[in-house]
Structures are given as structure tokens and as C-alpha cells.
Design an enzyme around this catalytic site. Sequence first.
Site: not given
Ligand code: BGC
Length: 769
Positions: A357-358, A488, A601-602
Site C-alpha cells: 500500500w506504500d 502492526e 509502530k506507525q
Molecule cells: C509497515 C507497512 C509497510 C511495509 C512495507 C512495514 O514495516 O508496517 O505499513 O507497508 O513495512 O514498507
Amino acid sequence: MKDYIQHDPWKIIEQGFHKEDNRISESIFSIGNGKMGQRGNFEEHYSGDSMPGNYVAGVYYPDKTRVGWWKNGYPEYFAKVLNAASWIGLDVHVNGERLDLHTAEILDFRRELDMREGWLKRTFKARLLNGNIVEVEALRFLSIADDECGALRYSVKAVNFSGDIEVKSFLNGDVVNEDSNYDEQFWVEIAKSVEGNAGVIVSETKKTAYQVAIGMKFEIFKNDELQDLDYANEALKMYVSGSSKLDVVEGDQIVVYKYACNVSSRYYAADQLLEKAEEAVNRAHSIGFDNMLEDQAKAWADKWQHSDIVVEGDDAAQQGIRFNIFHLNQTYTGEDARLNIGPKGFTGEKYGGVTYWDTEAYCVPFYLCTAPQEVTRKLLIYRHNQLGRAIENAEKLGFDKGAALYPMVTMNGEECHNEWEITFEEIHRNGAIAYAIFNYIRHTDDKEYLAEYGLEVLMGISRFWAQRVNWSEGLEKYVMLGVTGPNEFDNNVDNNWYTSYIAMWCLKYTEESLAYVKENHPKRYEEIVQNASFDASAEVAKWREIREKMYLGYDEKRNIFIQADGFFNKEQILVKDLDPKHLPLVHHWSWDRILRSNFIKQADVLQGLYMFEEEFDLETLKSNYDFYEPRTVHESSLSPCVHSIIAAKLGDEDRAYEFYLRTSRLDLDDYNSDTKDGLHITSMAGTWMSVVEGFGGKRVVDGQLTLSPMLPKQWKSYSFKVSFKGNTILVKVTDSGVEVTHEEGQGLQIKLYDEEINIKANTSIVVHR
Ligand code: BGC
């Protein structure tokens, strides 16, 4: 953290060989041209630590999944970008001793990447074990102008000896992936040819049966004179070479020019590849190294013309932002709708090459403003092409009637991520894919896209949401159970606010898009509705009901949206109160402990507030930021940029700058100690977002471009460009004000701070602050 990369506005420089950090440097000095890429490996033999990396866009291997306990719906495989054949190899023997910087004494060493012109250069002086000293300069590039080709120039000077120098130029396809699950080699040889100074190897990937031909042609000069040499050829397993020994006296200089290509069965019939490879190297050879290099500089000048950000007064920041833009531009060029942007691009194996999804959430905003409209359109069409697979993917999980669940990780449309919390639960990715369509149209006015492709994707996504929600008798609301939001660290939770909010938004946007296509393209509308067996009135009525009755967690006392049910059952601790030795949590805490903690986490709720900022007042933005920010550990590189943008919006300039710094030099300074695995290509777009949307305050509000720039106090000035609805403007921010220069298009009405401004074609406007 590392800080051995020297600061320079246009170059990335390693002065002195940092042997122990060689893998980091190999990632940083990666080059690519959208079709292929390679890590900054050495041309000559190196027996020290190194991770070879050559990648061909879209060529992957379905490595068999490794899981302990198989569950229905798991992907069969994890798609891997393949370490492919290398063309850069040159074996150099000096009076019989093989040149190897691991064993030689290095007297001088410099590696530099010229981002302005797109080439990589290495110079060194080394004393071999036999006492012979050589001076070497190696310069190479992957052509953006002719994306099947690359070239290198390698010169060796005999500094203190006479005798002979033997040069063997080779192609090596006998390579493996370090991350192969079962230590398998993924390639088999199909054909090869070598004669004199030219050779080709054709290899095929196991299972996916992609064929790739790599070709070379080289010539050797001594003291500027082309040598007429006899070459000894070797043809081994997936390996061909041509070598020749030249007599030298002290001071002589041998220069090898090597032209190479990669062509694949993605573009040509497999039985033509050998011929096509020969054609491509001959083409490169006839253009010649210097002309190719000139074309490369021109092609890069064009890219910079549209995407550069200039920062005055801070070389580290300038280098950081250009490094990010450079890598984005060499990873994806928008030539082919079957290609996409992997989180590590062409710079490593981890996550390499696969689509997340990035792309939609982070990369699309960058390409929309800095590249021709077609580039983003291709990224959207990529998902349209995979709609059938997304529907199959949803079917595997028990959905029906055209519901589409796009994969979290994919190469060809099939889900291929083998962690169940991500595969089954991070369904928010569907929302980002729909949002990218909306984002594209509001930047380009290309509403026709909806009729052509977009609407079908939106319908599939909305049908999925409509089936994914549950009616809760107790709450008398629709709820979204068992999901993982972008954070996550909070798995398998109910009612993740971000996911539910974006689902509601998708339902609304799809309804509006249906109405648009019905009114403006009635024939196409009928066709779409029929193909999808879409019962417009019943399905839309259901969507409306879901939207109206969707459960969204809200904490009135704090005026915040609740990340997910149960969040307040967790002990509330702030990151500042954690002993820093626990960070990053993912390396120090058990997964069990992470899941029970409140650490984020984000950006999660904040991701939603960033995307839908217009729908919330400033006070709500602030209370959510004040609550969630201190609990966020930013253990995804995608996180700080969103926080930086919100901090800037809230006028917290210091934090905005601090977050920006964490994204800008993330890889150059090896911030997360993982640059060795490859660069964070997709989060590089986040850096661009922090500057343009954060400091620059760029937004699109009601279809209008708006700007409200601030100047970080560390900078004297900065400027960036934005392409919007056929216009390109240059925005320069200094401490006295903002200058907007119109560069392309018919003219544009924008909002600067709160003032309406009409910028006529090719004029400038200065607004003092
Ligand atoms: C992130 C995801 C991301 C993936 C690839 C993961 O660490 O939590 O949001 O899509 O990395 O960049």
C-alpha cells in the site's frame, strides 16, 4: 547511526573505504533506471563482505512459503525479486596477482554517486601483495535514455611497475538470493554465446519461466589507443568471459569500455532474446560511452527540472532530500503499467520489488506533483489490471459477488505475504488504493479515468467493505472485526478507527463516482454495471446504511478517536518514559509484550487524519496528535513523515523538523541500522511529502491547490515544484516571503495562506510574510 557519508548538495561521497560498512554503502550507491537496478558492488573481484545485487523489474520468483501451521487462505508463496545476472564483472590480474581490495593495501579510496547526472564512480589507489601499485577509476551507469542498456569505463594505471595486466570481462548468471527459503537457485541456463569481446547469457526463472538475456561487448584501450587484441573465451555454467593480457610499462593506463544490456521475455518473445540482447549491446556500443553518458545527464536534467527541491543553508538536508528524489526517480519511471515500486526498489532483496500500500499512500503524492500525469495513471492502472486477482483473493477468504480485496503484498495480483495478521487483517490497504484514485483525479481533473478504469476498482473495493462489516445487535452499529490497522503492533483488533473510517469514505466516494459515470458516460456505465452484475439501487442503499451506522470509537473526554477497541485497557506509557535501551521494541521485546503495550509502530489514527484533514477541525487534529504522538515509536520508516506534516500544520515547527530529519537521512545515516538490506524507497516519498506538504503546507482543498509555507529556522530558503492540473509552479520560500513562479501550463488560481491568487502563465508573484 553512521555518519561516514560526506555532505554535498549533489553527490553522495564515501571518502576512504569503510570496509565494515560495505553492505551499507552497496545499498546507498545503488543505481537503477526503472527497468533494472544494481547495488553498488565492485567491478573487480572482492573477497570481503558484500551482497551482490542485480535486479530486473517485474522478474520474480514465487519462493515456497515457510509456515508452522498452515491455515486456509495462506498464500502459497512469497514473491521475491530475484538477484539476477551481473554484467559489471571485470577480473583484473596485475603481474599474475588478482586485484582484490580485501587483500590489497588501500592507499586511497573514494566512491561517489552523482545524482545530478546519474552515474556512479569509484577511484582508488592500492598496493597489491606483490608490491605493484595501481590507480583505478571505475565509472558506470544504467541508462535512463535507453533503459535496456548500461555501460562502464574502468581504467587501471600501472603506477610503479612494468609487466602485464590481464583483464577478463565477464557476465555472471550463476547467482543466488541470500533470502532464498530453501537455499534454491532460482535460475536455469537456457543459452549462451561468447566470441571475442562479446557474449550473451539467457537464463530462465524456475516456476515463473521469465527469460532474461544479459549481453556485453567491451573494448580495451592502452594510453588512449584502441587495442587490437585476441581474447581467450570461457563459457561455464551461466557464465561467459573474454580475457586478454596486455604488456605495460610504468605509467601506462589500460581503459576498458564495457557496454551491457538486459532484455527479457516480458517485452520480447523468448526465442528472440539472444538476438535482441546482441542488438542492444551493439546499439550501445555504436552510440559510444561518452554520448551515452551525455544522454544520461540530459535525461536526468529533465527529471530534476520537475522534481528537484533546493534547500539553501543546509547541505545535509539538501543531500538528504535529493538522495530520496533520485532513488524514487530511478526506481519507477512510469513506462510500464505492469511494474510498481517495491519498498526496497532495486537496492536489496528484503521486501524487494513487491507492491505494498506504500505505493498508493506515499509514492502517488510524489509522482503526482513531480512527473507527467501518465506516470501516476500507470500506477493506478496496475491495480485495475489486477482487479480479477483481487476478486479471487477475496473469494479465497469467503467473500463473493465481485468483492475485491487487494493483496498486502503482491507481484502479479495474488497475495503473497505469509504473515497471517498482515495477509488477512491489514485490509486498510484497499482504502489506500481507492484514495489514490481520488487523489489522482483531484490533481489532474482526469475524471475520464473513472469511466475507463477507476470505477470498477472502486466498486470491487466497496463491495468488499459492505461484506466485511458485521451488524452488532448490542451497539446497533456496523462494526469491523478482526483487523490490523497501519499500526502492526495492535493485531487482530476490532474497530480500528482508521480502517473503518476509510471504508466509510470508500463507500461514499464510490457512490459519487457511480453517479458521475452514469451521468457523463451512460453507455460505459451500463457496460460496467452489467459486467459486474451490479444491482445499483440495492447495493448503494446498503452502502449508505453502513456509512450512516458505522461504529467509530471516540473518547469524548479527550476528544480523540480511539485507535481500536481495547486500546484503553492497555497500560498507558509514553515513549519518553521508556528506557531507550528498549528501542527499537521490535528488536528488544517479545511480540507478546509488544501487542499488550500501547506503543504504536506507525501513524494510524494520525494516518487517517492526515488523509482526511479537511473533514476535521484543528482542535480535533491537535488533541489526537497530542495523544498519539507521544505513544508512537516510529518503527516503520513510513511513520515520521505523517507526524511531520501534522506537526507543521499545528505550528509545531521544531517537531516538524525533527520528524523530517528522521526520514530525510534515514538511509544515508543508517538511522534504523538496516540500510545494509537495501534502501527504504517508498518512505523516501514520505520525505518529499514532509517538505512539500509539511513545510510547504501544500493541500488540495475543494479542487484547488493551496499552500501555506513555513521556513524551518535551520534553512535559509527552500524551493519545490508542484504540477497541478496541467500547470507546474515553482514555490520558493525565504524568510521574507513566498515567491510562486508559473513555469508550465495556462495559468492557475491558487490559495496562498488564505489569499486567492491568480498566477498567469509564465509570471511570478511574491507574497511577503
Ligand atoms: C509497515 C507497512 C509497510 C511495509 C512495507 C512495514 O514495516 O508496517 O505499513 O507497508 O513495512 O514498507
